[in-house]
Design a protein around this motif. Structure first.
Motif, PDB file in Angstrom:
ATOM      1  N   ARG A   2       0.428  -1.462   0.177  1.00 41.00           N
ATOM      2  CA  ARG A   2      -0.237   0.118  -0.042  1.00 41.00           C
ATOM      3  C   ARG A   2       0.921   1.223   0.036  1.00 41.00           C
ATOM      4  O   ARG A   2       0.166   2.435  -0.327  1.00 41.00           O
ATOM      5  N   ILE A   3       1.849   1.282   1.172  1.00 37.45           N
ATOM      6  CA  ILE A   3       3.485   2.379   0.341  1.00 37.45           C
ATOM      7  C   ILE A   3       3.775   2.761  -0.222  1.00 37.45           C
ATOM      8  O   ILE A   3       4.793   3.334  -0.312  1.00 37.45           O
ATOM      9  N   VAL A   4       4.434   0.960  -0.961  1.00 31.12           N
ATOM     10  CA  VAL A   4       5.713   1.153  -1.368  1.00 31.12           C
ATOM     11  C   VAL A   4       5.293   0.197  -2.882  1.00 31.12           C
ATOM     12  O   VAL A   4       5.018  -0.724  -2.574  1.00 31.12           O
ATOM     13  N   PRO A   5       5.125   0.549  -4.029  1.00 30.01           N
ATOM     14  CA  PRO A   5       5.011  -0.930  -5.071  1.00 30.01           C
ATOM     15  C   PRO A   5       6.388  -1.587  -4.973  1.00 30.01           C
ATOM     16  O   PRO A   5       7.429  -1.764  -4.853  1.00 30.01           O
ATOM     17  N   ILE A   6       5.872  -2.843  -4.828  1.00 33.53           N
ATOM     18  CA  ILE A   6       6.097  -3.508  -4.468  1.00 33.53           C
ATOM     19  C   ILE A   6       6.293  -4.657  -6.083  1.00 33.53           C
ATOM     20  O   ILE A   6       5.094  -5.238  -5.863  1.00 33.53           O
ATOM     21  N   THR A   7       7.465  -4.900  -6.880  1.00 27.94           N
ATOM     22  CA  THR A   7       7.346  -5.898  -7.792  1.00 27.94           C
ATOM     23  C   THR A   7       8.319  -7.106  -7.607  1.00 27.94           C
ATOM     24  O   THR A   7       9.568  -7.169  -7.128  1.00 27.94           O
ATOM     25  N   VAL A  30       6.978   5.168   5.570  1.00 28.99           N
ATOM     26  CA  VAL A  30       7.588   4.093   6.071  1.00 28.99           C
ATOM     27  C   VAL A  30       8.060   4.041   6.942  1.00 28.99           C
ATOM     28  O   VAL A  30       8.518   3.134   7.218  1.00 28.99           O
ATOM     29  N   ALA A  31       8.789   4.902   7.671  1.00 31.82           N
ATOM     30  CA  ALA A  31       9.176   5.384   8.393  1.00 31.82           C
ATOM     31  C   ALA A  31       8.162   5.195   9.862  1.00 31.82           C
ATOM     32  O   ALA A  31       8.543   4.637  10.734  1.00 31.82           O
TER      33      ALA A  31
END
Length: 203
Positions: free
Chosen positions: A40-45, A107-108
Motif C-alpha cells: 500500500r505504501i511502497v510499490p512492490i514487484t 515507511v518510517a
C-alpha cells in the motif's frame, strides 16, 4: 565500508527491516511484504525487490548465507543482515520519522518499531510540533486570502492540506499517549518472530 544511508530507497529500508527479523530469501520477502499489505505504501514487484536486494548486497548491507533448492524450483539465495545494514535501518527511520514535507513518512512509521520506544516517541512529538506550526501558518494564509476575497477555486488544495494536517495532529494526540504506555507492545521479539512469519505466510 562507508555507506550513505540517505541513498536507501523506502523498499530497501523495508527489506533491511525484514532481515532484522531473521534470514530469508527474496521470495519470502515478497510474500511477507504483501501479506502485511506493505504494498500500500511502497510499490512492490518481484523485479524491483530482486534489484533492491542486489543493490543492498553490493553495498555490504546484506550478505548471502546459503542457497536452497526445492524440487524443480529455481535456487533461492538466503540473505542475512550485516552490522552496517542493521545500523542503516535505525539511521534512516530516525532521520525520516520526525520531519514533515516528505513522502517517506508512511515507511518510517511502518518501521518505527525498529527504534527504541522512547526515541520513536520523541521523534513523533517533534513531528507533532512541526505539524502544529505548519497548520498555524497555513491557517493564517487562508485567513489572509479570505480577507482579500480570493475565490475558493484557487484555494482548494490549501484547504485540503489544512484538513489533512488537522486530522494527523488529532491522530498523533491519540497515538502518542497510547504508545507511551508499557501496555502498548513495542519492538521485535526475536524468539517469536520466525513463528509469526510462518503464520502470516499461511494466512
Amino acid at each position: 565500508m562507508n555507506v550513505k544511508h540517505s541513498a536507501l530507497t523506502p523498499l530497501g529500508v523495508m527489506v533491511l527491516a525484514l532481515l532484522r527479523e531473521g534470514d530469508m530469501h527474496p521470495y519470502e520477502m515478497v510474500r511477507l511484504l504483501r501479506a502485511r499489505r506493505d504494498d500500500r505504501i511502497v510499490p512492490i514487484t518481484n523485479g524491483t525487490l530482486y534489484h533492491t536486494v542486489s543493490r543492498l548486497h553490493g553495498r555490504g548491507l546484506i550478505d548471502e548465507v546459503g542457497v536452497d533448492r526445492d524440487g524443480n524450483r529455481p535456487e533461492r539465495t538466503t540473505y542475512t543482515l550485516t552490522p552496517a545494514g542493521h545500523a542503516a535501518v535505525g539511521d534512516w527511520v530516525r532521520r525520516e520519522l520526525g520531519v514533515t514535507g516528505r513522502t517517506t513518512f508512511p515507511v518510517a512509521l511502518a518501521e518505527a518499531h525498529n527504534l527504541e520506544r522512547y526515541e520513536a516517541l520523541e521523534l513523533l512529538r517533534t513531528r507533532r510540533t512541526l505539524l502544529d506550526q505548519e497548520l498555524a501558518s497555513l491557517s493564517q494564509a487562508l485567513d489572509g486570502a479570505a480577507a482579500r476575497d480570493v475565490p475558493d477555486q484557487y484555494l482548494l488544495e490549501v484547504s485540503r492540506h489544512r484538513i489533512l494536517l488537522q486530522a494527523e495532529i488529532a491522530w498523533l494526540d491519540d497515538l502518542i499517549p497510547r504508545m507511551a504506555s508499557p501496555d502498548f507492545a513495542w519492538g521485535p521479539d526475536p524468539e517469536h518472530l520466525p513463528a509469526q512469519r510462518k503464520a502470516r505466510q499461511n494466512d
